[in-house]
Each structure stands twice: as structure tokens, then as C-alpha cells.
Design a protein around this motif. Structure first.
Motif, mmCIF file in Angstrom:
data_model
loop_
_atom_site.group_PDB
_atom_site.id
_atom_site.type_symbol
_atom_site.label_atom_id
_atom_site.label_comp_id
_atom_site.label_asym_id
_atom_site.label_seq_id
_atom_site.Cartn_x
_atom_site.Cartn_y
_atom_site.Cartn_z
ATOM 1 N N PRO A 13 17.634 -21.805 9.873
ATOM 2 C CA PRO A 13 18.570 -22.487 10.783
ATOM 3 C C PRO A 13 19.505 -21.533 11.522
ATOM 4 C CG PRO A 13 18.428 -23.669 8.705
ATOM 5 C CD PRO A 13 17.662 -22.389 8.526
ATOM 6 N N GLY A 14 19.766 -20.370 10.924
ATOM 7 C CA GLY A 14 20.505 -19.332 11.654
ATOM 8 C C GLY A 14 19.505 -18.525 12.473
ATOM 9 N N ALA A 15 19.730 -17.237 12.621
ATOM 10 C CA ALA A 15 18.771 -16.372 13.317
ATOM 11 C C ALA A 15 17.572 -16.092 12.410
ATOM 12 C CB ALA A 15 19.464 -15.071 13.715
ATOM 13 N N PRO A 16 16.432 -15.707 12.981
ATOM 14 C CA PRO A 16 15.261 -15.417 12.153
ATOM 15 C C PRO A 16 15.500 -14.214 11.230
ATOM 16 C CG PRO A 16 14.649 -15.585 14.479
ATOM 17 C CD PRO A 16 16.153 -15.560 14.416
ATOM 18 N N VAL A 17 14.783 -14.201 10.111
ATOM 19 C CA VAL A 17 14.765 -13.013 9.255
ATOM 20 C C VAL A 17 13.327 -12.513 9.173
ATOM 21 C CG1 VAL A 17 16.794 -13.524 7.844
ATOM 22 C CG2 VAL A 17 14.580 -14.439 7.161
ATOM 23 N N GLU A 18 13.194 -11.197 9.079
ATOM 24 C CA GLU A 18 11.874 -10.600 8.914
ATOM 25 C C GLU A 18 11.603 -10.478 7.422
ATOM 26 O OE1 GLU A 18 10.688 -7.377 11.618
ATOM 27 O OE2 GLU A 18 10.135 -6.237 9.825
ATOM 28 N N LEU A 19 10.485 -11.015 6.977
ATOM 29 C CA LEU A 19 10.158 -11.067 5.545
ATOM 30 C C LEU A 19 8.828 -10.371 5.293
ATOM 31 C CD1 LEU A 19 10.616 -12.218 2.642
ATOM 32 C CD2 LEU A 19 9.508 -14.328 3.447
ATOM 33 N N HIS A 20 8.836 -9.462 4.329
ATOM 34 C CA HIS A 20 7.613 -8.757 3.925
ATOM 35 C C HIS A 20 7.338 -9.042 2.451
ATOM 36 C CE1 HIS A 20 7.219 -6.172 7.536
ATOM 37 N NE2 HIS A 20 8.537 -6.331 7.594
ATOM 38 N N ASP A 21 6.080 -9.355 2.158
ATOM 39 C CA ASP A 21 5.644 -9.678 0.804
ATOM 40 C C ASP A 21 4.585 -8.652 0.400
ATOM 41 O OD1 ASP A 21 4.860 -10.898 -1.556
ATOM 42 O OD2 ASP A 21 3.856 -12.596 -0.592
ATOM 43 N N PHE A 22 4.881 -7.872 -0.655
ATOM 44 C CA PHE A 22 4.000 -6.777 -1.075
ATOM 45 C C PHE A 22 3.467 -6.966 -2.493
ATOM 46 C CE2 PHE A 22 6.028 -4.359 2.345
ATOM 47 C CZ PHE A 22 5.003 -3.523 2.761
ATOM 48 N N TYR A 23 2.229 -6.541 -2.668
ATOM 49 C CA TYR A 23 1.676 -6.351 -4.011
ATOM 50 C C TYR A 23 1.223 -4.890 -4.090
ATOM 51 C CZ TYR A 23 -1.435 -6.631 -8.030
ATOM 52 O OH TYR A 23 -2.054 -6.400 -9.239
ATOM 53 N N VAL A 24 2.063 -4.064 -4.680
ATOM 54 C CA VAL A 24 1.796 -2.621 -4.783
ATOM 55 C C VAL A 24 0.728 -2.395 -5.860
ATOM 56 C CG1 VAL A 24 2.829 -0.388 -5.406
ATOM 57 C CG2 VAL A 24 4.111 -2.014 -3.978
ATOM 58 N N PRO A 25 -0.206 -1.458 -5.647
ATOM 59 C CA PRO A 25 -1.234 -1.194 -6.672
ATOM 60 C C PRO A 25 -0.623 -0.915 -8.044
ATOM 61 C CG PRO A 25 -1.726 0.027 -4.660
ATOM 62 C CD PRO A 25 -0.374 -0.601 -4.463
ATOM 63 N N ALA A 26 -1.306 -1.374 -9.084
ATOM 64 C CA ALA A 26 -0.796 -1.189 -10.448
ATOM 65 C C ALA A 26 -0.891 0.264 -10.895
ATOM 66 C CB ALA A 26 -1.554 -2.090 -11.419
ATOM 67 N N GLY A 27 -1.976 0.944 -10.519
ATOM 68 C CA GLY A 27 -2.064 2.381 -10.794
ATOM 69 C C GLY A 27 -2.848 2.796 -12.018
ATOM 70 N N GLY A 28 -3.517 1.839 -12.683
ATOM 71 C CA GLY A 28 -4.318 2.213 -13.849
ATOM 72 C C GLY A 28 -3.466 2.641 -15.035
ATOM 73 N N ASP A 29 -4.094 3.321 -15.988
ATOM 74 C CA ASP A 29 -3.416 3.625 -17.255
ATOM 75 C C ASP A 29 -2.899 5.059 -17.376
ATOM 76 O OD1 ASP A 29 -3.821 1.048 -18.224
ATOM 77 O OD2 ASP A 29 -5.824 1.556 -18.977
ATOM 78 N N GLU A 30 -3.535 5.982 -16.688
ATOM 79 C CA GLU A 30 -3.212 7.399 -16.889
ATOM 80 C C GLU A 30 -2.388 7.917 -15.709
ATOM 81 O OE1 GLU A 30 -2.859 10.340 -19.218
ATOM 82 O OE2 GLU A 30 -4.408 8.912 -19.872
#
Length: 270
Positions: free
Chosen positions: A105-122
Motif C-alpha cells: 500500500p505504500g511504495a513498492p519494495v524489492e524482494l529477493h528470495d534465495f536458496y543458497v547451496p548447502a555445500g555438502g559435508d566436507e
């Protein structure tokens, strides 16, 4: 929510949207978020349950998904203008990022949704390509945001990194465990320092424990409380005055067949 200019935003690694659609219905009816950002939806776009989500009141949807892995989605009561031409990070089209302008209802907001890689175990780039991919992903995203205007912007998602000492159950024991290693923390901090404020730590001081994830291996997760804060909400400094409340929905970890992550809700007065 009473205030017409308020926005409740939830971020949640749902760990399979179709499997946990009933949980999303519970979340929608109890917290009544205006915008929900999901990670690990694990559903290809043609099978995305758009009708079911619209029935919950989320008329505006922007998503990118693939079979069995990854996938991100923004569900909104407010109109969305998708941000097109976002990079395919690290040359992989693996559905880890969506962005949109949210017409609040106010001005727009820019929204980013991320799923960063988990990176394995080592945590060693020489023997673990998944860890190398994770570090390179964060570096690439950091460089990209450096070149963008950073106002009225919100970043959320499962970043798969718990940066602070009290973002993990044991700082000492987890320093060599992927998600809390120095190379990951350095890169996540550099990304944040491009021009963002940690909204969750705006409400909970850095010396207090704050977790959003508990391993499935912990049968009695509540008693052992061996958690990590892998899920984040960042805002540009101009939005800090609009932050009003923050909730980590720990109860969701006890739902039937739960995700190992719990939803995080932040209220804004926009």
C-alpha cells in the motif's frame, strides 16, 4: 493486522511444497502473512499448486522450480512485478533465486528470495565441489548486489550459513562443520556488508541464541536444542525504521512430518 500499511513477511524452507501444503494452510491461517517466501519447493513449474495457494488468499505468485531439488517461490496478497533477467548463478539453472517488486500500500519494495547451496559435508574446496560451488555462489551474488541500487530492498531465504557465535548450538564444535566455517562466514558477512542489515538480530541481540533449523537426526530436538540459524531476513538501512516485530515459529518443528526448518515472520510498517 489492523494497520493497512503493515506487511507481514514470512520466509520458510518448506522442504517440499506439495508434501507440506497442509502445513502452509496452517501457517496462512495462524500467522496470516501478506507475503510468503518459500525455499526447497521441489516442484517443477507445470506442477506448481497455484490454485491451492490462490485459494489461501495468495493471488500473486512468482516461482521457479525443478523436480526433486531446490525451487523458490514468492506468494503474495499484493501485486508482484517479477524481476526478469536475474543471473543463473554460477552458470547453473538450478532454481535458487527469484525476485519481484511487491506493490505494498505504500511504495513498492524489492524482494529477493534465495536458496543458497548447502555445500555438502566436507569444508574443503579441493575435494568437495559442492563446497566450492557454495562459496562461489555467495561471491557472485555479492558482486551482483554491489552494482545494484540498494533501497527499499528485502533479502530473505535459506542461506545455509549460520554466521554468528550464537547462531549455532556450539560455536567451538561447529567451526569445522559446513554452515559455520570461517570461509562461509567471511563470504556471508561480505554479502551483508554490501548494504544490508540483519533484521532478525535487530530484534534478538547477538549474545542470545537464535535458531531456525534443527536436524532430523535429533529425535528430541527441543530438549537437545542443537539448532542453527540458517534462515535470514535482511533489509536495506532505509527499511530499518519500518521493522516492528519478528517471530520464529518454533512450534512448526513439531508439526506432523515437519520441515527441518521453521518459518520466520517479520512485520513491517511500509
Amino acid at each position: 493486522m489492523g494497520n493497512a500499511l503493515a506487511m507481514r513477511l514470512v520466509t520458510w524452507n518448506i522442504n517440499s511444497l506439495r508434501l507440506r501444503l497442509p502445513h502452509l494452510e496452517t501457517l496462512a491461517s495462524t500467522l496470516r502473512p501478506d507475503v510468503i517466501c518459500l525455499q526447497e519447493t521441489k516442484v517443477p513449474d507445470p506442477l506448481f499448486p497455484a490454485e491451492a495457494l490462490r485459494a489461501l488468499g495468495y493471488e500473486h505468485l512468482h516461482y521457479k522450480g525443478m523436480k526433486s531439488y531446490n525451487g523458490v517461490a514468492i506468494l503474495s496478497r499484493y501485486p508482484l512485478t517479477p524481476l526478469d533477467r536475474l543471473p543463473d548463478w554460477h552458470g547453473k539453472e538450478d532454481c535458487r533465486h527469484v525476485g519481484a517488486l511487491v506493490h505494498t500500500p505504500g511504495a513498492p519494495v524489492e524482494l529477493h528470495d534465495f536458496y543458497v547451496p548447502a555445500g555438502g559435508d566436507e569444508p574443503d574446496v579441493t575435494i568437495n565441489p559442492k563446497f566450492a560451488h557454495k562459496l562461489a555462489f555467495v561471491e557472485e551474488v555479492t558482486a551482483w548486489f554491489k552494482n545494484r541500487t540498494r533501497e527499499r530492498t528485502i533479502l530473505v531465504g535459506d542461506f545455509n550459513i549460520a554466521p554468528l557465535e550464537h547462531d549455532v548450538w556450539s560455536h567451538k564444535q561447529l567451526l569445522k562443520i559446513v554452515s559455520h566455517t570461517p570461509p562461509e562466514i567471511e563470504r556471508l558477512t561480505a554479502w551483508q556488508n554490501v548494504g544490508f542489515v540483519d533484521a532478525m538480530r535487530h530484534f534478538v541481540p547477538a549474545h542470545e541464541k537464535l535458531y531456525t533449523w534443527w536436524s532430523y537426526r535429533n529425535r528430541d530436538w527441543k530438549t537437545s536444542n542443537r539448532g542453527r540459524r540458517l534462515d535470514h531476513v535482511w533489509v536495506t538501512p532505509d527499511l530499518v525504521p519500518s521493522l516492528s516485530t519478528m517471530t520464529v515459529l518454533r512450534d512448526a518443528r513439531d508439526w506432523t512430518s515437519p520441515s527441518d526448518h521453521v518459518p520466520v515472520a517479520v512485520d513491517f510498517t511500509l
